[in-house]
Motif scaffolding. Structure first.
Motif, PDB file in Angstrom:
ATOM      1  N   CYS A  13       0.830  -1.211   0.000  1.00 49.19           N
ATOM      2  CA  CYS A  13       0.000   0.000   0.000  1.00 49.19           C
ATOM      3  C   CYS A  13       0.863   1.259   0.000  1.00 49.19           C
ATOM      4  O   CYS A  13       2.084   1.195   0.186  1.00 49.19           O
ATOM      5  N   GLY A  14       0.185   2.387  -0.129  1.00 50.43           N
ATOM      6  CA  GLY A  14       0.866   3.678  -0.193  1.00 50.43           C
ATOM      7  C   GLY A  14       1.291   4.166   1.175  1.00 50.43           C
ATOM      8  O   GLY A  14       0.538   4.852   1.871  1.00 50.43           O
ATOM      9  N   SER A  15       2.505   3.806   1.544  1.00 52.09           N
ATOM     10  CA  SER A  15       3.063   4.220   2.830  1.00 52.09           C
ATOM     11  C   SER A  15       4.555   4.437   2.616  1.00 52.09           C
ATOM     12  O   SER A  15       5.160   3.804   1.741  1.00 52.09           O
ATOM     13  N   ILE A  16       5.106   5.272   3.449  1.00 55.59           N
ATOM     14  CA  ILE A  16       6.543   5.514   3.350  1.00 55.59           C
ATOM     15  C   ILE A  16       7.317   4.200   3.581  1.00 55.59           C
ATOM     16  O   ILE A  16       8.414   4.013   3.087  1.00 55.59           O
ATOM     17  N   THR A  40      -1.127  -1.084  -4.632  1.00 60.92           N
ATOM     18  CA  THR A  40      -2.197  -0.113  -4.868  1.00 60.92           C
ATOM     19  C   THR A  40      -1.612   0.987  -5.764  1.00 60.92           C
ATOM     20  O   THR A  40      -0.376   1.118  -5.887  1.00 60.92           O
ATOM     21  N   SER A  42      -1.551   4.057  -5.153  1.00 65.57           N
ATOM     22  CA  SER A  42      -0.806   4.974  -4.298  1.00 65.57           C
ATOM     23  C   SER A  42       0.605   4.453  -3.994  1.00 65.57           C
ATOM     24  O   SER A  42       1.557   5.236  -3.872  1.00 65.57           O
ATOM     25  N   PHE A  46       5.597   5.544  -3.984  1.00 64.17           N
ATOM     26  CA  PHE A  46       6.621   5.306  -2.952  1.00 64.17           C
ATOM     27  C   PHE A  46       7.726   4.358  -3.418  1.00 64.17           C
ATOM     28  O   PHE A  46       8.844   4.425  -2.939  1.00 64.17           O
ATOM     29  N   SER A  91      -1.811   0.274   4.735  1.00 64.72           N
ATOM     30  CA  SER A  91      -2.105   1.677   5.099  1.00 64.72           C
ATOM     31  C   SER A  91      -3.410   1.750   5.892  1.00 64.72           C
ATOM     32  O   SER A  91      -4.247   0.833   5.822  1.00 64.72           O
ATOM     33  N   ALA A  92      -3.602   2.874   6.589  1.00 58.72           N
ATOM     34  CA  ALA A  92      -4.855   3.092   7.339  1.00 58.72           C
ATOM     35  C   ALA A  92      -6.038   3.040   6.382  1.00 58.72           C
ATOM     36  O   ALA A  92      -7.097   2.474   6.696  1.00 58.72           O
ATOM     37  N   ASN A  93      -5.841   3.608   5.200  1.00 55.78           N
ATOM     38  CA  ASN A  93      -6.896   3.642   4.184  1.00 55.78           C
ATOM     39  C   ASN A  93      -7.312   2.224   3.766  1.00 55.78           C
ATOM     40  O   ASN A  93      -8.494   1.872   3.757  1.00 55.78           O
ATOM     41  N   THR A  94      -6.320   1.388   3.456  1.00 49.09           N
ATOM     42  CA  THR A  94      -6.638   0.021   3.012  1.00 49.09           C
ATOM     43  C   THR A  94      -7.232  -0.801   4.150  1.00 49.09           C
ATOM     44  O   THR A  94      -8.165  -1.579   3.940  1.00 49.09           O
ATOM     45  N   ASN A 105     -10.149  -1.549  -5.764  1.00 50.33           N
ATOM     46  CA  ASN A 105      -8.888  -1.782  -6.489  1.00 50.33           C
ATOM     47  C   ASN A 105      -8.574  -3.281  -6.467  1.00 50.33           C
ATOM     48  O   ASN A 105      -9.258  -4.072  -5.791  1.00 50.33           O
ATOM     49  N   ALA A 123       1.403   0.186   8.801  1.00 51.22           N
ATOM     50  CA  ALA A 123       2.446   1.211   8.927  1.00 51.22           C
ATOM     51  C   ALA A 123       1.742   2.542   8.865  1.00 51.22           C
ATOM     52  O   ALA A 123       0.986   2.788   7.920  1.00 51.22           O
ATOM     53  N   MET A 124       1.924   3.350   9.863  1.00 52.03           N
ATOM     54  CA  MET A 124       1.313   4.688   9.829  1.00 52.03           C
ATOM     55  C   MET A 124       1.829   5.531  10.988  1.00 52.03           C
ATOM     56  O   MET A 124       2.510   5.010  11.885  1.00 52.03           O
ATOM     57  N   MET A 128      -2.551   8.333  13.654  1.00 50.48           N
ATOM     58  CA  MET A 128      -3.416   7.530  12.762  1.00 50.48           C
ATOM     59  C   MET A 128      -3.632   6.152  13.383  1.00 50.48           C
ATOM     60  O   MET A 128      -4.723   5.596  13.362  1.00 50.48           O
TER      61      MET A 128
HETATM   62  C1  LIG Z   1       4.729  10.961   2.179  1.00 47.03           C
HETATM   63  C2  LIG Z   1       3.501  10.207   2.556  1.00 47.03           C
HETATM   64  C3  LIG Z   1       3.614   9.163   3.425  1.00 47.03           C
HETATM   65  C4  LIG Z   1       2.483   8.430   3.791  1.00 47.03           C
HETATM   66  N1  LIG Z   1       2.627   7.398   4.665  1.00 47.03           N
HETATM   67  C5  LIG Z   1       1.539   6.707   5.059  1.00 47.03           C
HETATM   68  C6  LIG Z   1       1.676   5.636   5.977  1.00 47.03           C
HETATM   69  O1  LIG Z   1       2.764   5.268   6.427  1.00 47.03           O
HETATM   70  N2  LIG Z   1       0.557   4.980   6.350  1.00 47.03           N
HETATM   71  C7  LIG Z   1      -0.666   5.309   5.882  1.00 47.03           C
HETATM   72  O2  LIG Z   1      -1.640   4.672   6.280  1.00 47.03           O
HETATM   73  N3  LIG Z   1      -0.829   6.316   4.988  1.00 47.03           N
HETATM   74  C8  LIG Z   1       0.251   7.013   4.560  1.00 47.03           C
HETATM   75  N4  LIG Z   1       0.089   8.037   3.667  1.00 47.03           N
HETATM   76  C9  LIG Z   1      -1.235   8.309   3.109  1.00 47.03           C
HETATM   77  C10 LIG Z   1      -1.596   7.258   2.051  1.00 47.03           C
HETATM   78  O3  LIG Z   1      -0.615   7.256   1.050  1.00 47.03           O
HETATM   79  C11 LIG Z   1      -2.985   7.550   1.480  1.00 47.03           C
HETATM   80  O4  LIG Z   1      -3.961   7.366   2.494  1.00 47.03           O
HETATM   81  C12 LIG Z   1      -3.329   6.666   0.314  1.00 47.03           C
HETATM   82  O5  LIG Z   1      -4.633   7.000  -0.147  1.00 47.03           O
HETATM   83  C13 LIG Z   1      -3.271   5.191   0.627  1.00 47.03           C
HETATM   84  O6  LIG Z   1      -3.741   4.449  -0.474  1.00 47.03           O
HETATM   85  P1  LIG Z   1      -3.811   2.861  -0.476  1.00 47.03           P
HETATM   86  O7  LIG Z   1      -4.386   2.422   0.807  1.00 47.03           O
HETATM   87  O8  LIG Z   1      -4.717   2.536  -1.636  1.00 47.03           O
HETATM   88  O9  LIG Z   1      -2.440   2.375  -0.714  1.00 47.03           O
HETATM   89  C14 LIG Z   1       1.218   8.785   3.262  1.00 47.03           C
HETATM   90  C15 LIG Z   1       1.129   9.827   2.360  1.00 47.03           C
HETATM   91  C16 LIG Z   1       2.253  10.533   2.017  1.00 47.03           C
HETATM   92  C17 LIG Z   1       2.110  11.654   1.022  1.00 47.03           C
END
Ligand SMILES: Cc1cc2nc3c(=O)[nH]c(=O)nc-3n(C[C@H](O)[C@H](O)[C@H](O)COP(=O)(O)O)c2cc1C
Length: 398
Positions: A13-16, A40, A42, A46, A91-94, A105, A123-124, A128
């Motif tokens: 997922c989209g996380s650092i 994902t 997102s 990364f 991610s929190a979102n997923t 997705n 990871a967040m 969060m």
């Molecule tokens: C630099 C950056 C770091 C992020 N790190 C996190 C993270 O560690 N955990 C998290 O839940 N969301 C993080 N986010 C927010 C997610 O990328 C965002 O909620 C995204 O929609 C997740 O999409 P996904 O769940 O489809 O991968 C971060 C956003 C940015 C810009």
């Protein structure tokens, strides 16, 4: 190679922390696993799919279809292919979408259709992680039987210090390896009763109770985790069937008795955690009872005492566990129940303890056998289930 031949579907997922997915894939491949990756959209911000495809030696998937050809990336097949699905970082979102069944997705569609067990490593940032929405999503995922790989405490990408760092790739590999080790209850059959029973008064009314079934469902999940083959006989609840459990839905005490009796004789373990009605209306009215005089008498008759009846049929090789919810003389009453119902172990919770009993996500228990007493602090029902199953394993190996 601890994971030789294992098929692992990794969701990123989209996380650092997505960069750690590269290290994770390397370790998994080194251990002999066959790894396929779903990212994902997102997650592409990364780490590149090229990196993860190169390390996993498989194409990385993100979309439902391949753009140029329209060819479908079959999420159902992917789910069936995998021995285990691991979402790291989650991610929190997923997590929120997984908990609510959203499916917008490829990763989520695969998660929803996967029949294999699911492990996830969140990871967040610490706030969060601590947010009640995230914590409530985690609880929901644990009722689905999904296994949390706990985040660790430390410095986060935001610069804040707290819990939320994804577990290190080595720890995730260890969790996956542990998952494939045969559980301590492999080859054992377990019967769990859970939830309330509803005793019909007429076609629209019943006598019920406040049991939510959470404790019994958590026990079923833990027994599966330990390798048991679990039948869960459940009264009416709002809970989803845990993965890997064979669920038998019943409504009344009589139905619960019939279903439990059917499975009891070939069960090695039986846990009676349901809140079964002690009495039921002697007659169920065929039509809805109309409002009439200022009083209405309903004759009640005793239901089967499921645990006591099955306790009489108990073989020496079987381990049976009951629950006692007491308000006074707790230990004395629990001990006499242990004896009268022929239990090996009784789980005592007192209504005098806050956070224990019905409808809470927590419980505070004392475990009693004929000769031992073990008191536990207030814990989540998932942790309580692990304590109870550990005690059962000790009894089996004693
Ligand atoms: C630099 C950056 C770091 C992020 N790190 C996190 C993270 O560690 N955990 C998290 O839940 N969301 C993080 N986010 C927010 C997610 O990328 C965002 O909620 C995204 O929609 C997740 O999409 P996904 O769940 O489809 O991968 C971060 C956003 C940015 C810009």
């Amino acid at each position: 190679m601890a994971l030789a031949g294992k098929k692992i579907l990794l969701g990123v997922c989209g996380s650092i922390a997505a960069y750690k997915a590269a290290l994770l894939i390397r370790l998994l491949v080194k251990q002999g696993a066959d790894v396929k990756v779903i990212m994902t959209a997102s997650a592409h911000d990364f780490i590149t799919p090229l990196t993860l495809a190169t390390l996993s030696k498989n194409p990385v998937l993100t979309n439902f279809s391949k753009d140029e050809t329209g060819q479908w990336n079959n999420h159902v097949e992917l789910g069936l292919w995998a021995d285990v699905m691991v979402i790291a970082p989650a991610s929190a979102n997923t997590l929120a979408k997984m908990a609510t069944g959203l499916c917008d997705n490829l990763l989520l569609a695969t998660y929803l259709s996967a029949r294999c067990p699911v492990l996830f490593a969140p990871a967040m940032d610490l706030d969060m992680w601590l947010h009640p929405a995230t914590q409530s999503n985690l609880k929901k995922l644990s009722t689905f039987g999904n296994q949390l790989i706990e985040p660790t405490h430390g410095e986060l990408a935001s610069g804040l210090v707290g819990t939320g760092r994804m577990a290190e790739p080595e720890q995730i590999v260890e969790a996956i390896e542990n998952f494939f080790k045969p559980g301590k209850l492999a080859g054992k059959k377990a019967l769990v009763t859970a939830g309330p029973t509803y005793e019909a008064i007429d076609p629209v009314r019943f006598i019920g109770n406040h049991s939510t079934g959470k404790m019994g469902y958590a026990l079923a999940v833990e027994l599966v985790r330990q390798g048991a083959d679990v039948t869960l006989v459940s009264g009416p609840t709002h809970l989803a069937a845990p993965a890997g459990v064979s669920l038998v839905k019943v409504t009344s005490a009589d139905e619960m008795f019939q279903a439990s009796q059917k499975h009891f004789s070939h069960s090695d373990i039986a846990i009676f955690s349901a809140a079964v009605a002690d009495y039921r209306p002697a007659h169920k009215a065929d039509q809805k009872i109309k409002k009439g005089d200022s009083t209405l008498n309903i004759e009640l008759v005793k239901t089967y005492d499921i645990a006591a009846e099955l306790g009489k049929q108990k073989k020496a090789s079987q381990v049976t566990v009951g629950f006692a919810l007491e308000t006074e003389n707790e230990k004395i009453n629990a001990h006499s129940k242990l004896k009268s119902k022929n239990f090996d172990l009784i789980v005592l919770n007192s209504l005098n303890d806050s956070g224990a009993g019905f409808a809470h996500d927590t419980n505070k228990i004392t475990l009693l056998t004929a000769t031992t007493t073990q008191e536990f602090s207030l814990k989540s029902k998932t942790e309580v289930a692990a304590d109870i199953v550990t005690a059962i394993i000790e009894l089996i190996h004693a």
